[in-house]
Design a protein around this motif. Structure first.
Motif, mmCIF file in Angstrom:
data_model
loop_
_atom_site.group_PDB
_atom_site.id
_atom_site.type_symbol
_atom_site.label_atom_id
_atom_site.label_comp_id
_atom_site.label_asym_id
_atom_site.label_seq_id
_atom_site.Cartn_x
_atom_site.Cartn_y
_atom_site.Cartn_z
ATOM 1 N N PHE A 61 0.825 -1.205 0.000
ATOM 2 C CA PHE A 61 0.000 0.000 0.000
ATOM 3 C C PHE A 61 0.863 1.260 0.000
ATOM 4 N N SER A 62 1.977 1.242 0.734
ATOM 5 C CA SER A 62 2.838 2.429 0.811
ATOM 6 C C SER A 62 3.645 2.649 -0.459
ATOM 7 N N ALA A 63 3.695 1.611 -1.333
ATOM 8 C CA ALA A 63 4.493 1.714 -2.555
ATOM 9 C C ALA A 63 3.647 2.010 -3.786
ATOM 10 N N VAL A 64 2.356 2.250 -3.590
ATOM 11 C CA VAL A 64 1.464 2.505 -4.725
ATOM 12 C C VAL A 64 1.865 3.789 -5.443
ATOM 13 N N LYS A 65 1.827 3.738 -6.765
ATOM 14 C CA LYS A 65 2.144 4.909 -7.583
ATOM 15 C C LYS A 65 0.898 5.364 -8.344
ATOM 16 N N GLN A 66 0.987 6.563 -8.873
ATOM 17 C CA GLN A 66 -0.109 7.113 -9.661
ATOM 18 C C GLN A 66 -0.516 6.158 -10.774
ATOM 19 N N THR A 67 0.447 5.587 -11.474
ATOM 20 C CA THR A 67 0.152 4.678 -12.587
ATOM 21 C C THR A 67 -0.587 3.433 -12.118
ATOM 22 N N ASP A 68 -0.287 2.974 -10.893
ATOM 23 C CA ASP A 68 -0.989 1.803 -10.346
ATOM 24 C C ASP A 68 -2.477 2.109 -10.159
ATOM 25 N N LEU A 69 -2.757 3.276 -9.596
ATOM 26 C CA LEU A 69 -4.152 3.636 -9.347
ATOM 27 C C LEU A 69 -4.917 3.857 -10.654
ATOM 28 N N LEU A 70 -4.255 4.421 -11.635
ATOM 29 C CA LEU A 70 -4.915 4.601 -12.928
ATOM 30 C C LEU A 70 -5.206 3.250 -13.574
ATOM 31 N N ARG A 71 -4.313 2.284 -13.377
ATOM 32 C CA ARG A 71 -4.573 0.929 -13.895
ATOM 33 C C ARG A 71 -5.742 0.299 -13.156
ATOM 34 N N PHE A 72 -5.817 0.541 -11.838
ATOM 35 C CA PHE A 72 -6.893 -0.036 -11.035
ATOM 36 C C PHE A 72 -8.260 0.468 -11.486
ATOM 37 N N ILE A 73 -8.383 1.771 -11.680
ATOM 38 C CA ILE A 73 -9.699 2.317 -12.037
ATOM 39 C C ILE A 73 -10.048 2.061 -13.500
ATOM 40 N N ASP A 74 -9.049 1.673 -14.312
ATOM 41 C CA ASP A 74 -9.302 1.437 -15.736
ATOM 42 C C ASP A 74 -9.458 -0.043 -16.062
ATOM 43 N N ARG A 75 -9.617 -0.895 -15.037
ATOM 44 C CA ARG A 75 -9.775 -2.334 -15.289
ATOM 45 C C ARG A 75 -11.016 -2.596 -16.148
ATOM 46 N N ARG A 76 -10.903 -3.586 -17.003
ATOM 47 C CA ARG A 76 -11.981 -3.874 -17.950
ATOM 48 C C ARG A 76 -12.283 -5.364 -18.008
ATOM 49 N N VAL A 77 -13.525 -5.672 -18.346
ATOM 50 C CA VAL A 77 -13.963 -7.038 -18.610
ATOM 51 C C VAL A 77 -14.639 -7.035 -19.971
ATOM 52 N N LYS A 78 -14.081 -7.800 -20.901
ATOM 53 C CA LYS A 78 -14.578 -7.840 -22.278
ATOM 54 C C LYS A 78 -14.670 -6.435 -22.870
ATOM 55 N N GLY A 79 -13.663 -5.629 -22.581
ATOM 56 C CA GLY A 79 -13.601 -4.290 -23.152
ATOM 57 C C GLY A 79 -14.371 -3.230 -22.399
ATOM 58 N N LYS A 80 -15.199 -3.624 -21.410
ATOM 59 C CA LYS A 80 -16.003 -2.661 -20.657
ATOM 60 C C LYS A 80 -15.343 -2.348 -19.325
ATOM 61 N N ARG A 81 -15.297 -1.076 -18.966
ATOM 62 C CA ARG A 81 -14.751 -0.679 -17.682
ATOM 63 C C ARG A 81 -15.593 -1.223 -16.537
ATOM 64 N N ILE A 82 -14.914 -1.730 -15.515
ATOM 65 C CA ILE A 82 -15.611 -2.222 -14.331
ATOM 66 C C ILE A 82 -16.203 -1.045 -13.549
ATOM 67 N N LEU A 83 -15.443 0.055 -13.461
ATOM 68 C CA LEU A 83 -15.887 1.238 -12.726
ATOM 69 C C LEU A 83 -16.230 2.359 -13.698
ATOM 70 N N ASN A 84 -17.417 2.957 -13.562
ATOM 71 C CA ASN A 84 -17.649 4.145 -14.377
ATOM 72 C C ASN A 84 -16.821 5.288 -13.788
ATOM 73 N N SER A 85 -16.675 6.357 -14.531
ATOM 74 C CA SER A 85 -15.730 7.391 -14.136
ATOM 75 C C SER A 85 -16.109 8.090 -12.840
ATOM 76 N N LYS A 86 -17.390 8.194 -12.544
ATOM 77 C CA LYS A 86 -17.805 8.825 -11.291
ATOM 78 C C LYS A 86 -17.361 7.980 -10.097
ATOM 79 N N ILE A 87 -17.585 6.668 -10.173
ATOM 80 C CA ILE A 87 -17.167 5.784 -9.087
ATOM 81 C C ILE A 87 -15.649 5.749 -8.992
#
Length: 330
Positions: A66-92
């Motif tokens: 958790f202490s080693a998380v970088k900006q790029t890690d968080l952007l990858r987390f919120i941009d996760r996809r299943v069959k091309g669809k984002r898991i999280l919409n941008s508001k969430i």
């Protein structure tokens, strides 16, 4: 053991302890009218714990402390996809980043990776994504026409063959015509159905928090005649089948509760048969459609709050000031 080490050792437990303190409230900078700090409600704490648990699971899978998380890690987390669809919409996704920003602020980590990630979020896209989606009158008719058939195809093998199809049909009609959340439909109880039929053929549903998520607030909404007819036909069959318990839409013959995933899958199938945009093939689209119809009929924010079972009038006002757009045909 310092704070960073504690969060790395057990981030979920550390977060759970953090949100129970005044330090968490202070990072939110939300004050009451008298200047005192707003204390986190149990409902909000539960949501935050769920969100943080999702991130912690992902970090564990990725092998990231958790202490080693970088900006790029968080952007990858919120941009996760299943069959091309984002898991999280941008508001969430934005809410996740804001929550994590508070955590890293508390840990005095500089630079704050969540704050950096927020700067990289396309806020213009978020505003567009946040706009409610609803069905036009023609699309809603297509949705109803694509509902599961009332009678099974071919020769029925038993007296009640295809009963789950008729259960799903009735449930989707009730969700669409009464503006219920999926959790409210799953937890709808026989005792919450009005016994008196109005002159226009509608019946009243009194929704309580019982058997539902604790975000549901008690409210009463009229189910119009078309929905009432579907519901009564299903209730008659349910009674004849002798299904125990009080759940209107049970999962099985023993009266167990349905899962939200099951409802989502069945609802998505209806959207697909109707040829409607699968990007918004859920109960929220039907609830938005109901809300838009109420507003078109002249309902005020206060009246909309009451029929949707919202806690605050400003939540209902979001339906008025958010551009509610019809889903395009697929």
């Amino acid at each position: 053991m310092d704070k960073l080490t504690t969060w790395d050792a057990n981030p979920v437990q550390a977060f759970k302890e953090f949100i129970a303190t005044s330090a968490f409230a202070e990072t939110g900078r939300r004050l009451r009218a008298d200047g005192s700090i707003r204390v986190l409600s149990p409902q909000s704490a539960k949501i935050y714990l769920f969100m943080f648990g999702n991130l912690a699971d992902w970090l564990h899978q990725e092998g990231i402390r958790f202490s080693a998380v970088k900006q790029t890690d968080l952007l990858r987390f919120i941009d996760r996809r299943v069959k091309g669809k984002r898991i999280l919409n941008s508001k969430i996704a934005y809410r996740y980043l804001r929550l994590l920003e508070r955590c890293y602020e508390h840990l005095e980590l500089t630079p704050n990776p969540a704050q950096q990630a927020i700067l990289g979020v396309d806020r213009a896209h978020m505003v567009k994504d946040d706009a409610g989606r609803s069905l036009s009158s023609e699309q809603l008719e297509r949705f109803f026409a694509a509902l599961p058939a009332q009678a099974p195809q071919g020769r029925p093998s038993t007296a009640f063959a295809g009963w789950k199809r008729r259960r799903d049909r009735a449930m989707q009609v009730v969700i669409a015509l009464a503006g219920l959340r999926v959790s409210e439909a799953i937890g709808l109880l026989v005792g919450e159905l009005g016994r008196q039929v109005a002159l226009d053929g509608s019946i009243l549903l009194t929704i309580t928090p019982d058997e539902k998520l604790d975000t549901s607030h008690e409210h009463t909404v009229a189910l119009p005649r078309a929905g009432a007819d579907e519901l009564r036909a299903w209730l008659k069959e349910r009674e004849e089948m002798g299904i125990p318990g009080q759940l209107v839409f049970p999962a099985n013959l023993t009266g167990n509760k349905m899962t939200r995933k099951t409802v989502y899958v069945q609802m998505r199938a209806t959207f697909e048969r109707a040829g409607l945009d699968l990007a918004r093939s859920g109960g929220r689209t039907l609830r938005n459609t109901f809300a838009k119809q109420q507003l078109d009929q002249g309902a005020s924010a206060e009246e909309l709050k009451d029929v949707l079972g919202l806690a605050l009038e400003r939540s209902a006002a979001d339906y008025q000031f958010t551009q509610v757009k019809p889903d395009p045909a697929a």
